[in-house]
Structure formats: structure tokens, C-alpha cells
Design an enzyme around this catalytic site. Sequence first.
Site, PDB file in Angstrom:
ATOM      1  N   LYS A 102     -13.051  -3.216  -3.929  1.00 39.80           N
ATOM      2  CA  LYS A 102     -12.539  -2.616  -2.693  1.00 39.80           C
ATOM      3  C   LYS A 102     -12.432  -1.104  -2.870  1.00 39.80           C
ATOM      4  CE  LYS A 102      -8.087  -2.749  -1.243  1.00 39.80           C
ATOM      5  NZ  LYS A 102      -7.725  -1.412  -0.738  1.00 39.80           N
TER       6      LYS A 102
ATOM      7  N   LEU B  31     -11.058   1.100   5.030  1.00 37.08           N
ATOM      8  CA  LEU B  31     -10.739   2.387   5.665  1.00 37.08           C
ATOM      9  C   LEU B  31      -9.637   2.246   6.722  1.00 37.08           C
ATOM     10  CD1 LEU B  31     -14.283   4.008   6.051  1.00 37.08           C
ATOM     11  CD2 LEU B  31     -12.637   4.217   4.187  1.00 37.08           C
ATOM     12  N   LYS B  32      -9.252   1.032   7.031  1.00 39.24           N
ATOM     13  CA  LYS B  32      -8.169   0.774   8.006  1.00 39.24           C
ATOM     14  C   LYS B  32      -8.339   1.654   9.247  1.00 39.24           C
ATOM     15  CE  LYS B  32      -4.785  -0.795   4.615  1.00 39.24           C
ATOM     16  NZ  LYS B  32      -5.381  -0.419   3.324  1.00 39.24           N
ATOM     17  N   LEU B  33      -9.470   1.477   9.923  1.00 37.53           N
ATOM     18  CA  LEU B  33      -9.800   2.324  11.079  1.00 37.53           C
ATOM     19  C   LEU B  33      -8.754   2.151  12.186  1.00 37.53           C
ATOM     20  CD1 LEU B  33     -13.622   1.502  11.187  1.00 37.53           C
ATOM     21  CD2 LEU B  33     -12.530   3.496  10.149  1.00 37.53           C
TER      22      LEU B  33
ATOM     23  N   ASP C 277      -8.567   1.732  -6.699  1.00 43.55           N
ATOM     24  CA  ASP C 277      -7.727   2.861  -6.277  1.00 43.55           C
ATOM     25  C   ASP C 277      -7.655   3.875  -7.412  1.00 43.55           C
ATOM     26  OD1 ASP C 277      -7.238   1.816  -3.754  1.00 43.55           O
ATOM     27  OD2 ASP C 277      -5.532   0.640  -4.440  1.00 43.55           O
TER      28      ASP C 277
ATOM     29  N   GLY D  63      -4.802  -4.642  -7.279  1.00 46.83           N
ATOM     30  CA  GLY D  63      -5.096  -3.280  -7.723  1.00 46.83           C
ATOM     31  C   GLY D  63      -4.405  -2.976  -9.031  1.00 46.83           C
TER      32      GLY D  63
ATOM     33  N   ASP E 282      -8.212   4.129  15.812  1.00 46.10           N
ATOM     34  CA  ASP E 282      -8.539   5.222  16.736  1.00 46.10           C
ATOM     35  C   ASP E 282      -8.880   4.607  18.096  1.00 46.10           C
ATOM     36  OD1 ASP E 282      -9.420   7.772  17.777  1.00 46.10           O
ATOM     37  OD2 ASP E 282      -9.803   8.364  15.704  1.00 46.10           O
TER      38      ASP E 282
ATOM     39  N   ARG F 252       1.176  -9.978  -7.139  1.00 48.94           N
ATOM     40  CA  ARG F 252       1.826  -9.588  -8.384  1.00 48.94           C
ATOM     41  C   ARG F 252       1.939 -10.793  -9.315  1.00 48.94           C
ATOM     42  NH1 ARG F 252       0.380  -5.523  -6.933  1.00 48.94           N
ATOM     43  NH2 ARG F 252       1.511  -3.672  -6.250  1.00 48.94           N
TER      44      ARG F 252
ATOM     45  N   GLN G 256       5.075  -2.224  -2.823  1.00 49.57           N
ATOM     46  CA  GLN G 256       4.803  -3.466  -2.099  1.00 49.57           C
ATOM     47  C   GLN G 256       6.113  -4.227  -1.870  1.00 49.57           C
ATOM     48  OE1 GLN G 256       2.082  -4.010  -0.719  1.00 49.57           O
ATOM     49  NE2 GLN G 256       0.287  -3.621  -1.990  1.00 49.57           N
TER      50      GLN G 256
ATOM     51  N   PRO H  64     -11.188   3.030  21.052  1.00 48.87           N
ATOM     52  CA  PRO H  64     -12.306   2.092  20.854  1.00 48.87           C
ATOM     53  C   PRO H  64     -13.648   2.769  20.611  1.00 48.87           C
ATOM     54  CG  PRO H  64     -10.870   1.292  22.592  1.00 48.87           C
ATOM     55  CD  PRO H  64     -10.352   2.659  22.215  1.00 48.87           C
TER      56      PRO H  64
HETATM   57  O1  C5P Z   1      -2.084  -1.923  -6.460  1.00 46.53           O
HETATM   58  P1  C5P Z   1      -1.938  -3.033  -5.459  1.00 46.53           P
HETATM   59  O2  C5P Z   1      -2.240  -4.401  -6.031  1.00 46.53           O
HETATM   60  O3  C5P Z   1      -0.615  -2.983  -4.732  1.00 46.53           O
HETATM   61  O4  C5P Z   1      -3.100  -2.730  -4.387  1.00 46.53           O
HETATM   62  C1  C5P Z   1      -3.169  -3.331  -3.144  1.00 46.53           C
HETATM   63  C2  C5P Z   1      -4.320  -2.777  -2.375  1.00 46.53           C
HETATM   64  O5  C5P Z   1      -4.419  -3.460  -1.128  1.00 46.53           O
HETATM   65  C3  C5P Z   1      -4.241  -1.302  -2.062  1.00 46.53           C
HETATM   66  O6  C5P Z   1      -5.553  -0.772  -2.210  1.00 46.53           O
HETATM   67  C4  C5P Z   1      -3.816  -1.230  -0.612  1.00 46.53           C
HETATM   68  O7  C5P Z   1      -4.393  -0.124   0.050  1.00 46.53           O
HETATM   69  C5  C5P Z   1      -4.391  -2.527  -0.056  1.00 46.53           C
HETATM   70  N1  C5P Z   1      -3.685  -3.099   1.095  1.00 46.53           N
HETATM   71  C6  C5P Z   1      -2.353  -3.448   1.079  1.00 46.53           C
HETATM   72  N2  C5P Z   1      -1.749  -3.975   2.206  1.00 46.53           N
HETATM   73  C7  C5P Z   1      -2.463  -4.192   3.307  1.00 46.53           C
HETATM   74  C8  C5P Z   1      -3.822  -3.871   3.338  1.00 46.53           C
HETATM   75  C9  C5P Z   1      -4.416  -3.331   2.191  1.00 46.53           C
HETATM   76  O8  C5P Z   1      -1.710  -3.287   0.043  1.00 46.53           O
HETATM   77  N3  C5P Z   1      -1.906  -4.774   4.359  1.00 46.53           N
END
Ligand code: C5P
Length: 234
Positions: free
Chosen positions: A34, A63-65, A12, A212, A67, A181, A192, A69
Site C-alpha cells: 500500500k 490516496l483517500k480522494l 509508510d 504498517g 473532492d 495490532r 489507532q 465529483p
Molecule cells: O501503521 P499502521 O498499521 O497503523 O498503518 C495503517 C495504515 O492504514 C496507514 O497507512 C493508514 O494510512 C491506513 N488507514 C487507516 N485507517 C483507515 C484507512 C487507512 O489506518 N480508515
Amino acid sequence: MNSKDRLIFALDVPDKKEAQRLVKLLHDSVGCFKVGLQLFVQEGPDILKLIKDHSTADIFLDLKLHDIPATVRGALKSAEKLGVRYITIHSMEGEAILETSKEIKDSGLEVLAVTLLTSMDEEQLHALGFEKDTKICDVVLDRALRAKQSGCSGIICSGEEIAQVKQKCGKHFKVVVPGIRPEWSQISSDDQSRISTPRKAIKEGADLIVVGRPIRDAETPEEAARKIVSEIDP
Ligand code: C5P
């Protein structure tokens, strides 16, 4: 699967310069990179080539599509050609969209369904109109089962739902867990809600964890990644 391969690093970052720096630092310490909306919107598919040029790790296109189908089907068909391992689609609209995953079954691209974002807590869920006695876990389980029946490879959920998803959907249905975490990480103004430590998530049965900011924002990202891998080592 070895512990390193269970760790997905969320790239990210705003642009390819920063992405390249982190891929070079981390290519030996994580199993998958990712690419999310921020980086993909900025750089387009070229960013995938850059990652492949510097690493043999898998690539997850998050990309968490979400839309109709036909549009999701088209996006998956385009993604098939990009040489990535995973892609995400939203599960909240039900089977019609989830079933588009069947059409790319033999391409090596695995579709993961997002159940409920890990930033969501129960209060927010109820504020959206869900009945007051609706539990997050029940919504996640319902969506996970629909994703499985529709041909998805797995789902994204938080550490709190892993065990029940595995029990309902079986051990071969992949469970990928963000909201990770480590005890030592400190993220300022964290968005989060449903969080877990790396060790607990893997112990509960997560196949892969997504990390991330605890790595990206660490003083030495490669050390943070190695620390996480040693925490999840059996
Ligand atoms: O920085 P952090 O560890 O919170 O990053 C978590 C990553 O996981 C982010 O890129 C976020 O877009 C992704 N993500 C999420 N929850 C979801 C799906 C994906 O936090 N349900």
C-alpha cells in the site's frame, strides 16, 4: 485466497530508498503493497514502477480522494493508467462522489470507500457534531451501504464493524481492515483507536488486512510479516 494474499503492507516510509529496502525484504511475504500519501507525494508514480520492478504483489494506492465529483472522476481516470489494483476515496460526502467508481468499472482498478478512519473513536465522532447516541458502527454501516449501492468494490473499516458490514452488504463486498495490532506488537504513541488482532479480523470476515508499523518497525520485518500470515492461516 491464501493467507499471504490477505496481508497488505503499508509502505509508510519517507522515500524510495527506504521503500525499495522494504519491498525487497517483503515481496515474498505479503500479497499487496500500500502506497500512501507520504510516499506518493514524495516520489510520484515512479514509486509504483519501483515496486513492480521488485515484486509481483498487488499495489494499493491509498490516496483517500476527497473532492467534488468531477475532480475525483478525473483522478480515477488518471489512476486507471497506473496499473494499480486498489484506490481509496472518502465516503462522507455521499453518493455523488462514490458513483464516480462506476466509470472505471472495467479497468481492473477497484475503488474502496473509506468509512470512518480507524483512528476515530466515539468521543471524537460526537465532538464533530454527531448526535450523542450515534454509534460508530451505524455510521460505518450507512456509508458501507451507500458505497455498495454506488458501485464501489468494498470499504475500509475497523475490526469492530466487519461482521455487521458483511451481513448488510453481502460476502462479495470487500472489507479491508487497518488498525491491526498483533498481540506482540508495541507501537509507541499509537494513533489507532479501533484496533483488532490479525486473527480476529480475519475470523470476523475481513477479506484483507492492512498492517504498517507492526511490520515496518519490527526488528526483522520479514519475520513479523510471516508471523502475521501464520496467525491468520486457517
Ligand atoms: O501503521 P499502521 O498499521 O497503523 O498503518 C495503517 C495504515 O492504514 C496507514 O497507512 C493508514 O494510512 C491506513 N488507514 C487507516 N485507517 C483507515 C484507512 C487507512 O489506518 N480508515
